[in-house]
Structure formats: C-alpha cells, structure tokens
Enzyme design. Structure first.
Site, PDB file in Angstrom:
ATOM      1  N   HIS A   1      -4.835   1.140   7.426  1.00 32.07           N
ATOM      2  CA  HIS A   1      -3.501   1.744   7.450  1.00 32.07           C
ATOM      3  C   HIS A   1      -3.430   2.926   6.478  1.00 32.07           C
ATOM      4  O   HIS A   1      -2.972   4.019   6.834  1.00 32.07           O
ATOM      5  CB  HIS A   1      -2.460   0.676   7.089  1.00 32.07           C
ATOM      6  CG  HIS A   1      -1.038   1.138   7.099  1.00 32.07           C
ATOM      7  ND1 HIS A   1      -0.102   0.678   8.000  1.00 32.07           N
ATOM      8  CD2 HIS A   1      -0.374   2.023   6.307  1.00 32.07           C
ATOM      9  CE1 HIS A   1       1.059   1.266   7.767  1.00 32.07           C
ATOM     10  NE2 HIS A   1       0.922   2.086   6.733  1.00 32.07           N
ATOM     11  N   GLU A   2      -3.905   2.717   5.243  1.00 31.58           N
ATOM     12  CA  GLU A   2      -3.798   3.773   4.225  1.00 31.58           C
ATOM     13  C   GLU A   2      -4.767   4.920   4.506  1.00 31.58           C
ATOM     14  O   GLU A   2      -4.406   6.087   4.330  1.00 31.58           O
ATOM     15  CB  GLU A   2      -4.033   3.196   2.822  1.00 31.58           C
ATOM     16  CG  GLU A   2      -3.058   2.101   2.404  1.00 31.58           C
ATOM     17  CD  GLU A   2      -1.585   2.461   2.593  1.00 31.58           C
ATOM     18  OE1 GLU A   2      -1.223   3.642   2.460  1.00 31.58           O
ATOM     19  OE2 GLU A   2      -0.797   1.548   2.899  1.00 31.58           O
TER      20      GLU A   2
ATOM     21  N   CYS B   1       5.451  -0.192   7.505  1.00 29.27           N
ATOM     22  CA  CYS B   1       5.096   0.981   6.711  1.00 29.27           C
ATOM     23  C   CYS B   1       6.315   1.394   5.904  1.00 29.27           C
ATOM     24  O   CYS B   1       7.431   1.419   6.442  1.00 29.27           O
ATOM     25  CB  CYS B   1       4.675   2.116   7.646  1.00 29.27           C
ATOM     26  SG  CYS B   1       4.256   3.642   6.784  1.00 29.27           S
ATOM     27  N   LEU B   2       6.119   1.723   4.641  1.00 30.52           N
ATOM     28  CA  LEU B   2       7.252   2.122   3.797  1.00 30.52           C
ATOM     29  C   LEU B   2       7.937   3.386   4.332  1.00 30.52           C
ATOM     30  O   LEU B   2       9.100   3.632   4.028  1.00 30.52           O
ATOM     31  CB  LEU B   2       6.792   2.351   2.350  1.00 30.52           C
ATOM     32  CG  LEU B   2       6.331   1.098   1.584  1.00 30.52           C
ATOM     33  CD1 LEU B   2       5.799   1.490   0.204  1.00 30.52           C
ATOM     34  CD2 LEU B   2       7.452   0.080   1.457  1.00 30.52           C
TER      35      LEU B   2
ATOM     36  N   GLY C   1       0.838  -1.190   0.000  1.00 32.29           N
ATOM     37  CA  GLY C   1       0.000   0.000   0.000  1.00 32.29           C
ATOM     38  C   GLY C   1       0.873   1.240   0.000  1.00 32.29           C
ATOM     39  O   GLY C   1       2.008   1.204   0.499  1.00 32.29           O
TER      40      GLY C   1
ATOM     41  N   HIS D   1      -3.200   7.135   6.993  1.00 32.70           N
ATOM     42  CA  HIS D   1      -2.161   7.996   6.415  1.00 32.70           C
ATOM     43  C   HIS D   1      -2.779   9.303   5.920  1.00 32.70           C
ATOM     44  O   HIS D   1      -2.198  10.374   6.075  1.00 32.70           O
ATOM     45  CB  HIS D   1      -1.524   7.316   5.197  1.00 32.70           C
ATOM     46  CG  HIS D   1      -0.265   6.564   5.498  1.00 32.70           C
ATOM     47  ND1 HIS D   1       0.822   7.152   6.105  1.00 32.70           N
ATOM     48  CD2 HIS D   1       0.092   5.281   5.251  1.00 32.70           C
ATOM     49  CE1 HIS D   1       1.783   6.241   6.236  1.00 32.70           C
ATOM     50  NE2 HIS D   1       1.371   5.098   5.733  1.00 32.70           N
TER      51      HIS D   1
HETATM   52 ZN   LIG Z   1       2.280   3.268   5.747  1.00 30.35          ZN
END
Ligand SMILES: [Zn+2]
Length: 169
Positions: free
Chosen positions: A134-135, A92-93, A45, A138
């Site tokens: 999660h997204e 998370c990236l 994601g 963000h």
């Molecule tokens: Zn993330």
C-alpha cells in the site's frame, strides 16, 4: 508537528514521488513528524505525499504504537518479491471512511534505506505485507482503489465528489 492529511483528489497523491537523496537533519525531523501524524490519525502507515511532500518515504506501524519494535521507516522503498494472495479490508488515511476488500500478496519483501541511507531488506506477511504494498504504491502515485472493480471504484469516486460539493471533504 502534526501535518494535515491530504485527501483523495489532490494531485500530489497521484504522481510518482521523487527519491530521497539527502540523509540529513531535515529528513530526521520529517520522519518524526510523519510518525506523529500517523499515530494522531490512528493509521498503520503514512507516505510522505499524504502530507503533501512528494518524496519517496513512508512510515509503518502495524501495532498502532503498541510495540516499539514495529516502528518502521522505509526510505526509497521498492517491493522486490511477493508471494501468495490475501483479500482483506483495506483503507487509507487519504480516503477516510472508505474501506474495501483489496487483493494483495500474502508475503512481500521490500528493499529500502534507513535514516542514514543504509540499505536493508525486510520481509513481511499478512497486514505488514499489505502495508508494504500500500505505502510503496503511494510513492508511485497509486491508491488502493485502483485494485477494486471499476464499479466499486466509480461508486467511491462519486461519493467523494458529492462530499467535495457539500464541503465535507
Ligand atoms: Zn494510503
């Protein structure tokens, strides 16, 4: 085009993004770039603020590019229903190499718009429900570490500060 991914500590990750109002060619290009960036980073994601663009949209593919039907774009998403609970490892990236058991609903329904602005709702469970939550968070300026215990969160923040100092973040 592959964007550099914004890491934890940058202000853009912790403020609510603006709604998308223009469903045009530049949105289409941005979405293509977001998919490319997510796949290049091996993520499931990616939200626009993670590439420094404070707009409410995210891309998701819990198959990591293996299943073309798993490619999802959510513009202006909103979680409208949740059910149950799951506690699994999450990452998370924007916080590379930090993973932690994070509580999430086991099922989540999201309402969003597609590339042309058409509204739809979609229900997901397991990893997909986790990705929706999660997204969507963000886009509200919230990161998964906000769900961890203060102890765990402070430990991650400390390690990040150390890496920032060492020029490794
Ligand atoms: Zn993330």
């Amino acid at each position: 085009m592959i964007y550099p991914i914004v890491k934890y500590g940058q202000e853009v990750l912790e403020r609510p993004a603006a709604p998308v109002t223009q469903f045009d060619g530049s949105l289409k290009k941005l979405v293509a770039d977001m998919f490319e960036t997510m796949y290049a980073a091996n993520g499931v994601g990616l939200a626009a603020p993670q590439i420094g663009i404070s707009l409410k949209l995210c891309v998701i593919d819990v198959s990591c590019g293996k299943d073309p039907n798993a490619k999802l774009l959510l513009v202006n998403p909103e979680i409208i229903a949740t059910e149950g609970q799951q506690v699994e490892e999450e990452g998370c990236l924007s916080l590379p190499d930090f993973r932690a058991k994070t509580p999430r609903p086991s099922r989540a329904t999201v309402r969003a718009q597609d590339l042309s602005g058409t509204e739809f709702t979609l229900a997901g469970e397991g990893l997909l429900a986790r990705a929706f939550c999660h997204e969507a968070e963000h886009l509200g300026g919230k990161l998964f570490i906000s769900h961890l215990s203060r102890l765990k969160r402070d430990s991650i923040k400390r390690q990040v500060r150390r890496m920032v100092k060492a020029g490794e973040w």
